[in-house]
Design a protein around this motif. Structure first.
Motif, mmCIF file in Angstrom:
data_model
loop_
_atom_site.group_PDB
_atom_site.id
_atom_site.type_symbol
_atom_site.label_atom_id
_atom_site.label_comp_id
_atom_site.label_asym_id
_atom_site.label_seq_id
_atom_site.Cartn_x
_atom_site.Cartn_y
_atom_site.Cartn_z
ATOM 1 N N LYS A 122 47.211 45.187 42.038
ATOM 2 C CA LYS A 122 47.951 44.839 43.221
ATOM 3 C C LYS A 122 46.759 44.176 44.097
ATOM 4 N N LYS A 123 46.994 43.021 44.557
ATOM 5 C CA LYS A 123 46.005 42.640 45.612
ATOM 6 C C LYS A 123 46.576 42.663 46.909
ATOM 7 N N PRO A 124 46.263 43.541 47.922
ATOM 8 C CA PRO A 124 46.639 43.592 49.105
ATOM 9 C C PRO A 124 46.784 42.531 50.040
ATOM 10 N N TRP A 125 47.954 42.078 50.293
ATOM 11 C CA TRP A 125 48.032 40.727 51.132
ATOM 12 C C TRP A 125 47.917 41.219 52.496
ATOM 13 N N ALA A 126 48.678 42.003 53.119
ATOM 14 C CA ALA A 126 48.775 42.302 54.336
ATOM 15 C C ALA A 126 48.994 43.835 54.689
ATOM 16 N N GLY A 127 48.404 44.294 55.618
ATOM 17 C CA GLY A 127 48.808 46.011 55.806
ATOM 18 C C GLY A 127 48.094 46.829 54.905
#
Length: 402
Positions: free
Chosen positions: A130-135
């Motif tokens: 999973k690519k962290p998008w925000a937070g």
């Protein structure tokens, strides 16, 4: 160098005084190059899509899951965990709890699958893909890690508070909907929009409290040290799992997707294989024209005592030289295109539809060997008729008026 190979080399590679033969030879080799490259690139694209899908799916989903046929939520079984962790290739075995719920923010709502597990297990099993998008990931307290698709639909960002609603049956005063306020701590992207629109993750304690299932789980997620052992470990689990437990692999959960891909492979490869077949037919016409042009030379060789079978070998050797040259150049061309495509992304596609932003090409050594072998066999088969025609030339009729 054998005599037949020497003559084939002289007639095809170093032919002098007749520009027609080098020209048609070049056309035959070019056809073989195009046919070989087209077939290899097609097989490489199909293989690339399959490898990419496997990488994506095995990344955001557990390799194996153990569930219970009798109870959707059941008590943890410590002895079961210890027994299976001792099996080869099982790296991690983690309990999880999942439920379909409704997530609501202001006047917007969406149905999602909420999966709850310990934060350490989530980071080990599911987070790498999973690519962290925000937070960020933080399962302490009442918090969730939300898919980007859901976040876009609801219009939320890290720090916002949303409501989770669980409705079992028809809501009534005796069967109210369960509501839990949770904070969005982070947003992720898997690269597959359909999953980003339907997934959210939270802590196991929060899920058990919200679903009113204390100390209960939906099953175990298993991470293997290598996905190649999925079938082997799955078979071992089937033998050891007592009723009512059962196991499901990532292949079983996404069977339809991979079955669809397998269904597409055969007709696509057959269609592009026709290009290679056309190249083989082109070899027939090339060798027949060479026979017609060189009838006098063939007659001279036979009159000097060269046997018909050696004449036949000569033209079979011609076909072999054309096929080897064309197939080798075709393989090199396809490998160059693979490198250029994966390095520079010459041909792009929509990542929302195809899980990747460029056309994936993955040409394995096995694909190269199969395509080259097929091309050579087809070329040799195509050479039999011209070779037989050449060996049937009668020197008396050809040289009568010379």
């Amino acid at each position: 160098m054998k005599f037949e190979f020497f003559l084939a080399y002289r007639s095809l590679i170093r032919s002098r005084g007749n520009r027609f033969i080098p020209f048609i030879r070049t056309l035959a080799v070019t056809g073989m190059v195009i046919g070989t490259a087209a077939l290899m690139i097609t097989a490489g694209i199909l293989n690339g899509f399959e490898e990419n899908m496997i990488e994506k799916i095995t990344g955001f989903d557990a390799h194996l899951r153990i569930s219970n046929l009798r109870d959707a939520h059941f008590q943890k079984d410590t002895s079961l965990t210890q027994e299976f962790l001792s099996l080869p290739h099982i790296h991690t075995m983690a309990p999880y709890l999942d439920e379909e719920v409704i997530i609501r923010f202001k006047d917007r709502s969406e149905g999602i699958l909420l999966e709850c597990m310990e934060e350490e297990d989530f980071r080990r099993i599911l987070m790498p893909s999973k690519k962290p998008w925000a937070g960020r990931v933080d399962f302490s307290g009442n918090s969730i890690y939300l898919g980007k698709g859901v976040a876009d639909i609801l219009g939320v960002s890290p720090g916002d508070t949303v409501d989770l609603l669980l409705i079992k049956g028809l809501p009534s005063p005796t069967n109210p909907a369960r509501i839990q306020a949770v904070q969005v701590t982070g947003i992720f992207s898997t690269g597959i929009s359909e999953y980003d629109k339907s997934l959210a993750y939270g802590g196991l304690d929060m899920g058990q409290s919200f679903l009113m299932a204390p100390d209960r789980i939906s099953g175990y997620q298993i991470l293997l040290d290598d996905t190649e052992f999925t079938d082997e470990v799955s078979a071992a689990l089937v033998d050891k799992l007592p009723y009512p437990y059962y196991s499901v692999s990532w292949k079983d959960r996404h069977y339809t997707l991979f079955r669809w891909l397998e269904t597409q492979k055969l007709p696509i490869i057959l269609i592009f294989g026709l290009i290679a077949l056309v190249a083989a037919v082109n070899i027939i016409s090339t060798l027949v024209m060479i026979v017609l042009v060189k009838e006098k030379e063939i007659a001279v060789l036979k009159s000097m005592g060269m046997a018909s079978r050696r004449i036949k070998k000569l033209f079979l050797m011609d076909g072999l030289i054309i096929s080897l040259t064309g197939s080798v150049l075709g393989v090199l061309l396809s490998l160059f295109i693979e490198w250029g495509q994966m390095t520079f992304g010459w041909f792009t596609i929509s990542s929302d539809v195809y899980f990747i932003d460029r056309v994936p090409v993955s040409i394995s050594p096995l694909i190269a060997l199969i395509v080259m072998g097929t091309a050579i066999v087809l070329a040799l088969i195509s050479s039999f008729y011209p070779a037989a025609k050449a060996s049937a030339v009668k020197p008396v009729e050809i040289l009568r008026y010379e």
